[in-house]
Design a protein around this motif. Structure first.
Motif, PDB file in Angstrom:
ATOM      1  N   UNK A   1     -37.350  42.197  35.753  1.00 53.67           N
ATOM      2  CA  UNK A   1     -36.706  40.829  34.435  1.00 53.67           C
ATOM      3  C   UNK A   1     -35.959  42.110  33.765  1.00 53.67           C
TER       4      UNK A   1
ATOM      5  N   UNK B   1     -27.240  49.734  28.627  1.00 49.51           N
ATOM      6  CA  UNK B   1     -27.038  51.334  28.402  1.00 49.51           C
ATOM      7  C   UNK B   1     -26.251  52.054  27.601  1.00 49.51           C
TER       8      UNK B   1
ATOM      9  N   UNK C   1     -30.262  39.846  26.545  1.00 49.82           N
ATOM     10  CA  UNK C   1     -30.216  40.685  27.377  1.00 49.82           C
ATOM     11  C   UNK C   1     -30.876  41.867  26.779  1.00 49.82           C
ATOM     12  N   UNK C   2     -32.167  42.774  27.613  1.00 46.90           N
ATOM     13  CA  UNK C   2     -33.495  43.389  26.839  1.00 46.90           C
ATOM     14  C   UNK C   2     -33.318  44.999  26.363  1.00 46.90           C
ATOM     15  N   UNK C   3     -31.944  45.728  27.306  1.00 43.74           N
ATOM     16  CA  UNK C   3     -31.342  46.734  26.632  1.00 43.74           C
ATOM     17  C   UNK C   3     -30.245  46.984  26.986  1.00 43.74           C
TER      18      UNK C   3
ATOM     19  N   UNK D   1     -34.924  44.971  34.044  1.00 46.76           N
ATOM     20  CA  UNK D   1     -33.806  45.668  34.624  1.00 46.76           C
ATOM     21  C   UNK D   1     -32.787  44.850  35.463  1.00 46.76           C
ATOM     22  N   UNK D   2     -33.357  43.099  35.214  1.00 43.18           N
ATOM     23  CA  UNK D   2     -32.028  42.678  35.682  1.00 43.18           C
ATOM     24  C   UNK D   2     -31.729  42.475  34.171  1.00 43.18           C
ATOM     25  N   UNK D   3     -31.847  42.243  32.932  1.00 41.72           N
ATOM     26  CA  UNK D   3     -31.304  41.831  31.992  1.00 41.72           C
ATOM     27  C   UNK D   3     -30.984  42.787  30.935  1.00 41.72           C
ATOM     28  N   UNK D   4     -31.229  44.534  31.993  1.00 42.13           N
ATOM     29  CA  UNK D   4     -30.019  45.214  30.685  1.00 42.13           C
ATOM     30  C   UNK D   4     -28.824  45.495  31.481  1.00 42.13           C
ATOM     31  N   UNK D   5     -28.128  45.081  30.595  1.00 42.09           N
ATOM     32  CA  UNK D   5     -26.570  45.070  30.805  1.00 42.09           C
ATOM     33  C   UNK D   5     -26.048  47.353  30.338  1.00 42.09           C
TER      34      UNK D   5
ATOM     35  N   UNK E   1     -22.629  51.787  28.808  1.00 40.62           N
ATOM     36  CA  UNK E   1     -22.132  50.283  28.911  1.00 40.62           C
ATOM     37  C   UNK E   1     -20.925  49.852  26.761  1.00 40.62           C
TER      38      UNK E   1
END
Lengths: 211, 67
Positions: free
Chosen positions: A205, B44, B40-42, A207-211, B47
Motif C-alpha cells: 500500500x 520520490x 500519497x504516502x510518499x 509503495x502504491x501510494x508513493x508517487x 518526481x
C-alpha cells in the motif's frame, strides 16, 4: 501485534517442554545398566466371563494342566487369533453420526482448498497481500488448528458409543485417542503467516501510494 | 496529514492541465490525482524534481507543513 506476541510466547513454552523432555529421556536411557533387558511391550491377555476375569498367569497354569504332563509350564505357549470381526447393527443414530462426520470432514476440506485456490489466483494476478488473502490464511490456520481437536472429540464420542455396545463374552475392547499436536502447530504456523501477509499489505500500500 | 501538497494551486498558476503534466512527468493521471488530493504516502525525489522543472517552482511552493 499483541496476538503475535502471545503466539511467540506459546511457541517458547512448547520448545521448553520438548527440550526438558528430551534431556530427561536421554538421562534415563544413559543410566540404564548394560546387559539387562527392557520390556518394550508386555503381551497381556485377559479373558472375562460374566464378571470373572482370568489373567495371563492363570491361563498359563490352566493350559499347562490340560497339556501333556511332559510339557513344562515354562514352555512358551502361542495363542493364535485367526480373525476378529467387529460389526454393529446399522441404525438411525449410527447413520446420523456418520453423516454428520462426513459433512464436517468434507466442509473442512472444501473451505481450505477453496481458500488456497483463491490465494493462488491472487498471487498469479500480482496481488498476494490483499486483505482477503490475509483473512483466508487466518481462516485456514484456525481450521487446521481446530481439526485435531474436533477429530479427538469425535474419536471420544465414537469410543463412548462403542463402549456402550454389547460385546462377545470374554472380549474386551480397548481404545485410545491422541491429540494431533503436529497438525495443531502447523495450523499455528499458517495463522502466523497471516500476520506476515498483513505486513506485506502495508508495504504494498505504501509503495502504491508513493508517487 | 500534516504535509499539504499545493500542486493544484501551482498548476492553476502555470495554467497546466493534469493530462499534460502527467505525460511530461511520465506518470499516470491517476497517480497525479493521488498526489493532488493528498492521498500519497510518499514522493520520490525524482518526481519532485520533475514537478519543479515542469512548473518552474521550488519544492517549498509545492509542499507545506501544517500541524
Amino acid at each position: 501485534m499483541r496476538k503475535l506476541g502471545l503466539i511467540y510466547s506459546f511457541l517458547n513454552i512448547i520448545k521448553g517442554f520438548v527440550g526438558i523432555g528430551g534431556i530427561v529421556a536421554i538421562v534415563i536411557i544413559t543410566m540404564l545398566p548394560n546387559g539387562t533387558f527392557i520390556d518394550i511391550g508386555d503381551p497381556y491377555y485377559k479373558v472375562e466371563e460374566h464378571g470373572k476375569s482370568t489373567t495371563s498367569s492363570e491361563i498359563d497354569n490352566a493350559v499347562g494342566e490340560i497339556l501333556s504332563p511332559g510339557m513344562r509350564n515354562e514352555d512358551p505357549i502361542v495363542l493364535q487369533v485367526k480373525s476378529i470381526d467387529l460389526s454393529t447393527e446399522i441404525n438411525y443414530s449410527w447413520k446420523t453420526l456418520i453423516v454428520v462426520f462426513i459433512i464436517m470432514t468434507a466442509a473442512f476440506f472444501v473451505i481450505i482448498l477453496h481458500s488456497m485456490q483463491r490465494i493462488i489466483k491472487d498471487i498469479k494476478n500480482g496481488k498476494p497481500f490483499s486483505i482477503k488473502n490475509i483473512q483466508r490464511l487466518r481462516t485456514i490456520g484456525l481450521l487446521v488448528m481446530i481439526a485435531p481437536i474436533v477429530e479427538w472429540l469425535m474419536s471420544m464420542i465414537m469410543i463412548l458409543w462403542f463402549s456402550s455396545l454389547d460385546t462377545v463374552d470374554g472380549l474386551k475392547l480397548e481404545f485410545t485417542s491422541e491429540l494431533g499436536w503436529m497438525v495443531f502447530i502447523l495450523g499455528l504456523i499458517i495463522y502466523t503467516l497471516g500476520f506476515a501477509f498483513e505486513e506485506g499489505n502495508k508495504i504494498v500500500e505504501e509503495q502504491e501510494l508513493t508517487i | 496529514m500534516p504535509i499539504i501538497v499545493n500542486l493544484d494551486v501551482m498548476m492553476a498558476k502555470r495554467k497546466v492541465r493534469s493530462k499534460e503534466l502527467a505525460e511530461k512527468l511520465g506518470i499516470t493521471e491517476a497517480n497525479l490525482s493521488i498526489l493532488k488530493t493528498g492521498k500519497a504516502k510518499a514522493v520520490r525525489f525524482s518526481t519532485l524534481e520533475a514537478l519543479c522543472r515542469e512548473l518552474n517552482c521550488q519544492p517549498g511552493d509545492l509542499l507545506e507543513y501544517q500541524e
